[in-house]
Design a protein around this motif. Structure first.
Motif, short mmCIF file in Angstrom:
data_model
loop_
_atom_site.label_atom_id
_atom_site.label_comp_id
_atom_site.label_asym_id
_atom_site.label_seq_id
_atom_site.Cartn_x
_atom_site.Cartn_y
_atom_site.Cartn_z
N PHE A 357 -23.96 -21.05 9.19
CA PHE A 357 -25.21 -20.38 8.82
C PHE A 357 -25.66 -20.86 7.45
N PRO A 411 -31.84 -21.32 11.38
CA PRO A 411 -32.01 -20.28 10.35
C PRO A 411 -33.16 -19.33 10.64
N PHE A 413 -33.47 -15.40 10.61
CA PHE A 413 -32.75 -14.18 10.30
C PHE A 413 -33.03 -13.06 11.30
N LEU A 416 -31.18 -13.49 15.54
CA LEU A 416 -29.82 -13.95 15.82
C LEU A 416 -29.29 -13.17 17.01
N LEU A 428 -20.75 -19.78 5.84
CA LEU A 428 -22.03 -19.47 5.20
C LEU A 428 -22.25 -20.48 4.09
N TYR A 440 -29.97 -15.89 1.52
CA TYR A 440 -29.93 -15.92 2.99
C TYR A 440 -28.51 -15.65 3.49
N CYS A 441 -27.52 -16.27 2.88
CA CYS A 441 -26.13 -16.08 3.29
C CYS A 441 -25.70 -14.63 3.10
N GLN A 443 -27.57 -11.92 3.02
CA GLN A 443 -28.25 -11.05 3.98
C GLN A 443 -27.66 -11.19 5.38
N ILE A 444 -27.36 -12.42 5.78
CA ILE A 444 -26.74 -12.64 7.09
C ILE A 444 -25.40 -11.92 7.17
N GLU A 447 -25.93 -8.04 7.23
CA GLU A 447 -26.62 -7.55 8.42
C GLU A 447 -25.80 -7.72 9.68
N TYR A 448 -25.05 -8.83 9.80
CA TYR A 448 -24.43 -9.15 11.07
C TYR A 448 -22.90 -9.28 11.03
#
Length: 589
Positions: A357, A411, A413, A416, A428, A440-441, A443-444, A447-448
């Motif tokens: 990611f 990418p 967000f 996914l 990441l 971005y890393c 948040q990923i 979130e996931y």
């Protein structure tokens, strides 16, 4: 004797027919049935016998139910027309011309009358049976072919007689005392012309063809049960088979397949299965040709991501024939449930999937290509249309070879999917020179991934560039401490030689031992110091140590007669059954 207009349906049992197939005979009478009933019966029939009166000048073949003349022959040929039809194999037009043409042109004319689909099928069969890929079926290959199709070898004299027939009728049909493709096709044409087309059909069906001369779906896609949370890998037998396929087509013995050699290998396929992106998915040599390791890696990737496609490909190569297995399913190992692996804290798997990611421009593509040993200079030569979103190679984890499959996730967000997040380890990546890249890393992950059981690793890419402060708070290092992740791993592919593979070994290690929370004390993860530290810090050792401590300490309590204290120094007066137990106890303390 009055004969009824229509006989009742009759069934000839399988055990009294040469082909061991039951035959249902349905009569029709114009006096008792309509044309519509006739059409219905014809639509359900496999073969139609048209019967003429004996005193009719149009009679084709004399047949008598009263005298039983040609009755058995009638139904024998009816069965044969269904089970071994001539139509898909051969065009009989111009058959008489063969008797007046010269021997030199006889075989060529015969081959021209064989239908194109039949020629294609028999050509594939010849290539699969040509085990050394020299364009000739030698005696050993012919005997293997004979045993495969008819369960019996040919006696030496019979084998020589077959080759003599081909020599007599086909130019270049025999070469170096072996059967060429031209001779192989002529031989089957001869079988068909002499009414022995069941021989050709036996060969075709053994190699997986249906009545339309297409490979049967049951042959290409044998049943394979894959429970949830299990993965698929090639087993040892499949690896040996693929090694044989590679060696068979590596004619110059340079341990790589040139474009011509690769095309020859896939000549038994109805289409070219690998595109130019494969050369950027696996390891290649200095010419960009797929190496042996790259060849096995691509097959490993296909087995992991699309096992049905792998079964299909193995079917085209004739795996079940050459490996003498029931089907291609025997080439696949279905691994144990991943949840059970986590529970047992060990795995027998050898292929692990890493999802990569990162935001746009973070260095994901360069990271994938670096795994294949390609630095930034090499990567600039790759055409955009040949780009791959996968890369696969091997990494050694504590002396064991594992396949690590990297997949670059697009990418996006907000979209996914579950499949985007399904992996053995998540990587990441952020650009250290871009102050907005780390967000971005972060948040990923939040979130996931934060609540998942997937181990994660943060990679600080483009480490050769000046590092800037990330706008997102907390910083990457603090973020890792907060969520108990390994510290960010510096990485760059802008090197003079091949990029370092240390980060890929760490990813493979974390994927193999997701429960262990290993920490590498240097950057190699292979030296004695790293191995010892990883072992001493592993959860497995702490669990064993705790259980040993409990067991031994409980036993020592039986030998504690009293406890004395002198000044501030306690001591224990023990009655120990063996000195080694005292040593173990002290070590555990």
């Amino acid at each position: 004797m009055k004969v009824p207009y229509k006989a009742e349906e009759i069934t000839i049992p399988a055990d009294v027919t040469p082909e061991r197939v039951p035959t249902h005979i349905v009569d029709y009478s114009e006096a008792e049935q309509t044309d519509e009933q006739l059409y219905q019966e014809i639509s359900k029939a496999n073969v139609i016998c048209i019967v003429y009166s004996v005193n009719n000048k149009k009679s084709i073949e004399k047949c008598s139910a009263k005298n039983l003349k040609n009755i058995s022959e009638l139904f024998y040929y009816a069965q044969k027309a269904v089970l071994h039809p001539t139509g898909p194999l051969y065009c009989p037009e111009g058959k008489e011309v063969l008797t007046v043409r010269s021997t030199e042109h006889r075989a060529d004319t015969a081959l021209s009358e064989m239908k194109a689909a039949c020629v294609r099928a028999l050509t594939r069969i010849f290539k699969v049976s040509d085990l050394d890929n020299d364009g000739i079926l030698n005696d050993n290959e012919l005997n293997f072919f004979q045993r495969t199709c008819f369960n019996t070898p040919l006696p030496p004299q019979a084998l020589e007689d077959v080759k003599n027939v081909v020599r007599k009728n086909s130019t270049d049909g025999v070469c170096e005392d072996g059967l060429t493709l031209k001779g192989f096709l002529f031989l089957h044409t001869l079988f068909i012309q002499r009414g022995r087309h069941e021989t050709t059909w036996a060969v075709l069906r053994r190699f997986g063809y249906d009545d339309d001369l297409e490979l049967h779906q049951d042959y290409l896609f044998p049943p394979l049960k894959i429970p949830p949370d299990c993965s698929t890998e090639l087993n040892h037998n499949a690896s040996l088979f693929l090694q044989g396929v590679f060696d068979k087509h590596d004619k110059d013995r340079d341990c790589a397949l040139s474009p011509e050699e690769l095309k020859d290998l896939f000549d038994v396929f109805p289409y070219m299965p690998w595109g130019p992106d494969v050369n950027n998915t696996v390891c290649t040599n200095e010419h960009g040709w797929i190496t042996y390791q790259g060849f096995l890696s691509q097959w490993t990737l296909t087995t992991c991501l699309d096992v049905q496609r792998c079964l299909e490909y193995l079917g085209y190569l004739g795996y079940s024939i050459i490996a003498e297995q029931e089907s291609q399913a025997s080439a696949i190992t279905v691994t144990r449930d991943k949840n059970l692996d986590l529970q047992k804290k060990q795995t027998q798997r050898s292929v692990f999937l890493c999802k990569v990611f990162g935001g746009p421009g973070s260095g994901k593509s360069g990271f994938l290509q670096a795994f294949l040993g390609r630095n930034l200079m090499h990567q600039k030569t790759i055409k955009e249309e040949h780009r791959s979103y996968y890369s696969i190679s091997t990494a050694h984890v504590y002396g064991q070879e594992k396949y690590l499959l990297l997949h670059e996730v697009f990418p996006d967000f907000d979209f996914l999917s579950e499949s985007d997040l399904s992996c053995d380890v998540a990587c990441l990546i952020y650009d250290v020179s871009n102050p907005c890249s780390f967000e971005y890393c972060a948040q990923i992950f939040k979130e996931y991934l934060v609540d998942s059981r997937v181990p994660c690793m943060l990679v600080a890419a483009k480490a050769d560039l000046p590092e800037v402060r990330q706008q997102f708070s907390p910083s990457p290092l603090e973020f890792c401490r907060l969520y108990r992740l390994p510290p960010p791993q510096s990485f760059t592919c802008n090197t003079a030689g091949n990029p370092s593979k240390d980060i890929f070994i760490k990813l493979a290690t974390v994927a193999t031992y997701p429960h262990a929370r290993l920490r590498c004390m240097c950057t190699c993860n292979r030296c004695t110091f790293c191995l010892c530290q990883n072992f001493l810090n592993s959860e497995l050792l702490h669990t064993v140590k705790a259980k040993l401590y409990t067991a031994i300490s409980s036993r020592f309590l039986l030998y504690l007669p009293e406890f004395h204290r002198f000044d501030t120094h306690p001591y224990i007066r023990l009655s120990v059954p063996h000195p080694s137990m005292a040593l173990i106890f002290l070590l555990l303390l």
